[in-house]
Design a protein around this motif. Structure first.
Motif, PDB file in Angstrom:
ATOM      1  N   UNK A 147       0.822  -1.212   0.000  1.00  0.00           N
ATOM      2  CA  UNK A 147       0.000   0.000   0.000  1.00  0.00           C
ATOM      3  C   UNK A 147       0.857   1.262   0.000  1.00  0.00           C
ATOM      4  N   UNK A 148       1.985   1.219   0.689  1.00  0.00           N
ATOM      5  CA  UNK A 148       2.913   2.350   0.673  1.00  0.00           C
ATOM      6  C   UNK A 148       3.392   2.606  -0.756  1.00  0.00           C
ATOM      7  N   UNK A 149       3.717   1.533  -1.463  1.00  0.00           N
ATOM      8  CA  UNK A 149       4.113   1.685  -2.866  1.00  0.00           C
ATOM      9  C   UNK A 149       2.964   2.245  -3.703  1.00  0.00           C
ATOM     10  N   UNK A 150       1.764   1.747  -3.451  1.00  0.00           N
ATOM     11  CA  UNK A 150       0.573   2.182  -4.192  1.00  0.00           C
ATOM     12  C   UNK A 150       0.302   3.674  -3.967  1.00  0.00           C
ATOM     13  N   UNK A 151       0.385   4.113  -2.727  1.00  0.00           N
ATOM     14  CA  UNK A 151       0.183   5.527  -2.407  1.00  0.00           C
ATOM     15  C   UNK A 151       1.225   6.407  -3.086  1.00  0.00           C
ATOM     16  N   UNK A 152       2.462   5.956  -3.080  1.00  0.00           N
ATOM     17  CA  UNK A 152       3.549   6.743  -3.647  1.00  0.00           C
ATOM     18  C   UNK A 152       3.408   6.875  -5.157  1.00  0.00           C
ATOM     19  N   UNK A 153       3.058   5.786  -5.821  1.00  0.00           N
ATOM     20  CA  UNK A 153       2.855   5.832  -7.273  1.00  0.00           C
ATOM     21  C   UNK A 153       1.671   6.738  -7.606  1.00  0.00           C
ATOM     22  N   UNK A 154       0.636   6.669  -6.798  1.00  0.00           N
ATOM     23  CA  UNK A 154      -0.526   7.535  -7.014  1.00  0.00           C
ATOM     24  C   UNK A 154      -0.136   9.009  -6.935  1.00  0.00           C
ATOM     25  N   UNK A 155       0.726   9.352  -5.989  1.00  0.00           N
ATOM     26  CA  UNK A 155       1.182  10.733  -5.848  1.00  0.00           C
ATOM     27  C   UNK A 155       1.983  11.163  -7.073  1.00  0.00           C
ATOM     28  N   UNK A 156       2.868  10.288  -7.539  1.00  0.00           N
ATOM     29  CA  UNK A 156       3.670  10.605  -8.731  1.00  0.00           C
ATOM     30  C   UNK A 156       2.764  10.821  -9.940  1.00  0.00           C
ATOM     31  N   UNK A 157       1.784   9.945 -10.125  1.00  0.00           N
ATOM     32  CA  UNK A 157       0.852  10.083 -11.251  1.00  0.00           C
ATOM     33  C   UNK A 157       0.092  11.403 -11.178  1.00  0.00           C
ATOM     34  N   UNK A 158      -0.351  11.754  -9.995  1.00  0.00           N
ATOM     35  CA  UNK A 158      -1.131  12.978  -9.805  1.00  0.00           C
ATOM     36  C   UNK A 158      -0.310  14.207 -10.235  1.00  0.00           C
ATOM     37  N   UNK A 159       0.955  14.203  -9.878  1.00  0.00           N
ATOM     38  CA  UNK A 159       1.826  15.331 -10.196  1.00  0.00           C
ATOM     39  C   UNK A 159       2.223  15.325 -11.676  1.00  0.00           C
ATOM     40  N   UNK A 160       2.516  14.153 -12.195  1.00  0.00           N
ATOM     41  CA  UNK A 160       2.949  14.054 -13.590  1.00  0.00           C
ATOM     42  C   UNK A 160       1.855  14.498 -14.543  1.00  0.00           C
TER      43      UNK A 160
END
Length: 385
Positions: free
Chosen positions: A318-331
């Motif tokens: 889930x930590x990985x999932x949250x982090x990828x979600x943040x990157x996608x949101x910014x990108x």
């Protein structure tokens, strides 16, 4: 005496130069020698290594903090750091003779791994095992003198410690993300691995490895999977933090070409930034909380329950999932300029997605196991825990 804060500060000091080397790291498809030299001179690779063999044996979550810090600069570099530091912790769980052999030449020795046993051929022979096969995704193998390879022994899954003289590396790492990790294939043909260089994965999962009685410190009472996969998730947290910082810098210089409005004043930018920061911060807090709990249990020699181990494994994914979600949101909000090779945003985006594809961070499997155990069912695949 080196402490946790010293090592995290040393890692933070490396972030600017890792940013500068990120493009070169991708071009080389492995970690540059200058970065390896920085790692060794700073001592960060020895964070959780046994003191008997030149390490600091600091509580294992320091490795996660360092990996997350390095991830702000270069995803590939942080990934290899997490891998190498985790392996030097894991080697401390092998039988004593294996450890003495591993660290006989240098306290700075490194090991890669490949833990998929599906193409391994393991045959029991007098004094040990004969090993053949192919193992993929061996991150950091070019700089490593050893490899930990997985296979099926007579009693179940085992890890075998193999010297570089006994395997070859196939240069097939041509990928879209984590390009600089050099995660190539390792090939072995009919090599003898002595019994003292073999350890049961079931023992590692329970925190009952040979290293527990050799070192007698809390790091070697920790069940393997509670921290091992966090060594993969922590770099992604760092990548997300790096993307957050890159996004702030990008927005500070951009102007909407239709209105002339400064993007730094755009409310949509504010919302994206706020959501992404909340996701990254939440990921950090979950990781830190699990680290504290695992260390606290190890300190009093208490074993984590199956439910607790399943929850930690779920949280890693889930930590990985949250982090990828943040990157996608910014990108998504970074515009066309983020697509250029010169932009760190595109690299963080590619690297975070590549890292999240590791089977150790697969969300569905980890979530399913936790849900089953929570509802009173037996785990479907105990090896995940």
């Amino acid at each position: 005496m080196v402490n946790r804060e010293d090592l995290i500060r040393r890692a933070a000091d490396l972030v600017p130069v890792l940013r500068e080397r990120a493009e070169l790291t991708e071009e080389l498809r492995q970690i540059p020698q200058a970065t390896l030299d920085d790692f060794h001179s700073s001592g960060i690779l020895r964070a959780a290594q046994p003191t008997r063999f030149g390490g600091y044996d600091i509580d294992y979550p320091v490795v996660l903090d360092i990996a997350a810090e390095l991830g702000r600069g270069c995803g590939s570099t942080a990934w290899c750091y997490g891998i190498w530091a985790a392996h030097n912790w894991a080697v401390g769980m092998f039988p004593e003779k294996a450890q003495e052999e591993y660290w006989s030449d240098s306290v700075d020795v490194l090991s890669s791994t490949s833990l998929d046993p599906s193409r391994a051929e393991v045959t029991s022979i007098k004094g040990g095992y004969q090993l053949s096969g192919r193992w993929s995704f061996s991150s950091g193998c070019d700089a490593s003198a050893w490899a930990i390879l997985a296979g099926m022994g007579p009693g179940g899954l085992i890890w075998l410690l193999v010297h570089q003289s006994d395997y070859t590396i196939e240069d097939n790492w041509f990928v879209s993300g984590l390009k600089g990790t050099g995660s190539k294939d390792v090939l072995v043909h009919e090599v003898f691995v002595p019994e003292y260089r073999v350890v049961s994965v079931a023992d590692l999962r329970r925190g009952q490895s040979p290293g527990r009685t050799i070192h007698k410190t809390l790091n070697f009472r920790i069940p393997l999977q509670t921290m091992f996969a966090y060594s993969l998730a922590a770099p992604i947290v760092g990548m997300a933090q790096g993307a957050l910082e890159a996004f702030e810098e990008l927005m500070g210089s951009r102007v909407a070409y239709t209105t002339g409005e400064k993007m730094i004043e755009n409310p949509l930018v504010h919302i994206r930034l706020s959501e992404a920061e909340a996701e990254v911060n939440s990921a950090r807090l979950i990781m830190a909380d699990d680290g504290r709990e695992v260390v606290a249990k190890a300190k009093i020699k208490e074993t984590l329950s199956l439910m607790e181990r399943a929850r930690v494994r779920r949280n890693q994914a889930y930590v990985a999932k949250l982090s990828v979600r943040a990157v996608d949101r910014l990108f998504e909000a970074s515009g066309g300029h983020a697509l250029f090779d010169s932009s760190p945003m595109q690299r963080f985006h590619r690297d975070a997605h590549a890292a999240s594809h590791h089977f150790g961070l697969a969300w569905e499997g980890a979530a399913e196991e936790y849900g089953r155990i929570r509802l009173g069912l037996e785990p479907k695949n105990p090896a995940r825990l």
